[in-house]
Design an enzyme around this catalytic site. Structure first.
Site, mmCIF file in Angstrom:
data_model
loop_
_atom_site.group_PDB
_atom_site.id
_atom_site.type_symbol
_atom_site.label_atom_id
_atom_site.label_comp_id
_atom_site.label_asym_id
_atom_site.label_seq_id
_atom_site.Cartn_x
_atom_site.Cartn_y
_atom_site.Cartn_z
ATOM 1 N N GLU A 103 -23.199 -64.648 -23.920
ATOM 2 C CA GLU A 103 -21.842 -65.197 -23.893
ATOM 3 C C GLU A 103 -20.824 -64.071 -23.945
ATOM 4 O OE1 GLU A 103 -21.306 -68.795 -26.147
ATOM 5 O OE2 GLU A 103 -19.341 -68.134 -26.873
ATOM 6 N N ASP A 123 -16.585 -63.820 -24.543
ATOM 7 C CA ASP A 123 -15.494 -64.687 -24.994
ATOM 8 C C ASP A 123 -14.131 -64.034 -24.994
ATOM 9 O OD1 ASP A 123 -17.401 -66.623 -25.694
ATOM 10 O OD2 ASP A 123 -17.513 -65.943 -27.771
ATOM 11 N N GLU A 154 -11.005 -65.697 -26.987
ATOM 12 C CA GLU A 154 -10.596 -66.804 -27.849
ATOM 13 C C GLU A 154 -9.232 -66.464 -28.444
ATOM 14 O OE1 GLU A 154 -14.694 -68.601 -29.628
ATOM 15 O OE2 GLU A 154 -14.062 -66.695 -30.483
ATOM 16 N N GLU A 214 -17.093 -59.264 -32.729
ATOM 17 C CA GLU A 214 -15.686 -59.576 -32.533
ATOM 18 C C GLU A 214 -14.800 -58.336 -32.608
ATOM 19 O OE1 GLU A 214 -17.674 -61.237 -34.609
ATOM 20 O OE2 GLU A 214 -17.341 -63.398 -34.478
#
Length: 316
Positions: free
Chosen positions: A122, A124, A126, A151
């Site tokens: 994945e 991302d 966000e 992150e």
């Protein structure tokens, strides 16, 4: 620092021309984007029984809105095709005003919610909502074979609710580059030769969603969603992509399969398939880290141990 000093106009023009040539040589028309929303995407989820109240298609398919309220529980759409490498750009205009507790996303994932286990890949974008007057947090993340916790969080240097801005994921066998309005803000490199898993064997679909989780989104969950401000509406503009449409074998096997771009990395060395950060891109990432980064997983904020790729990147 002005954007022009980060990524010069000639550099952008050359990159754009390289993408166009690569698409003509290696990409199917299904991957090129630019068609009607319903040609590329399907409404994926939301609890409201009326899809039109979850996902609204406007302006001849050039604008799509996603709605979050107490009925919908959020909403989202996903691409019909799955891809094995590509460059994907989604214009987005985020929820204005008090958006605390909301998450608006654009991402790629191989995850099948009906499958057992979790070894998914994945990538991302966000966007974590906030109370009025406070900045959005842009969170980027990478999952490789089910392992995330990578992150990096940034503030943005503009108001993402006032107009559309372009968010781009470049994913090729060499690296993953996150860019905002053409400015690179993060790179995740392929370090498989050092034992670090990379996203190279599982096809992924494009997703866009809005949802709520006020247990952690805003100020670590200390600020909750104020439902009196609902509905929360995010807008998506004309998606574009030059990418490799996956064969069925790639979509159903963790070992990977073919795509319509097999061999492109060797044959199209100037295309997105072989692109790395150049000097302008390296300076842009350094600028974003220095001026706007607010959290980096390499600092081990969860006390899980410093990931190997963080030290490898320091040496390259």
């Amino acid at each position: 620092m002005a954007r022009s000093s980060l990524l010069s106009a000639p550099a952008v023009a050359v990159a754009t021309a390289a993408i166009a040539i690569a698409c003509l040589a290696t990409c199917s028309s299904a991957a090129a984007g630019g068609g009607n929303f319903y040609e590329n995407f399907v409404v994926a989820w939301g609890d409201d029984p009326d899809p039109g109240r979850r996902v609204e298609v406007l302006d001849g398919g050039r604008v799509v809105t996603l709605t979050l309220n107490n009925v919908s529980g959020g909403s989202g759409f996903q691409s019909k095709d799955a891809f094995l490498f590509g460059e994907f750009t989604m214009p987005m205009k985020l929820v204005p005003g008090d958006s605390a507790g909301t998450v608006t996303t654009f991402y790629l994932t191989s995850k099948d919610p009906t499958a057992e286990g979790d070894g998914h890949d994945e990538i991302d974008f966000e966007f974590l909502g906030n109370v009025s007057g406070e900045p959005y947090v842009m969170q980027t993340n990478v999952f490789a074979r089910g392992v995330g916790n990578r992150e990096q969080r940034f503030y943005l240097w503009f108001d993402p609710t006032a107009d559309f801005h372009n968010y781009t994921i470049l994913w090729n066998p060499l690296n993953i580059i996150f860019s905002v309005d053409g400015v690179a803000v993060r790179v995740f490199r392929n370090h498989e030769r050092h034992g670090v898993p990379y996203l190279s064997g599982q096809a992924m679909k494009v997703h866009a969603t809005i949802w709520n989780d006020d247990t952690w989104v805003t100020m670590g969950g200390r600020v909750k969603t104020d439902w009196s401000h609902a509905p929360f509406v995010a807008a998506y503009g004309a998606y574009s992509a030059t990418a490799c449409v996956s064969s069925p074998a790639a979509e159903t096997s963790d070992e990977g399969g073919g795509s319509d771009c097999d061999g492109a990395a060797e044959e199209e060395t100037s295309s997105w398939m072989a692109r790395r950060l150049g000097p302008d891109g390296e300076r842009a990432v350094a600028w974003a880290r220095e001026k706007y980064m607010v959290m980096d997983y390499c600092d081990d904020p969860w006390h899980l141990g410093r990931p190997a790729e963080c030290d490898i990147d320091r040496r390259v």
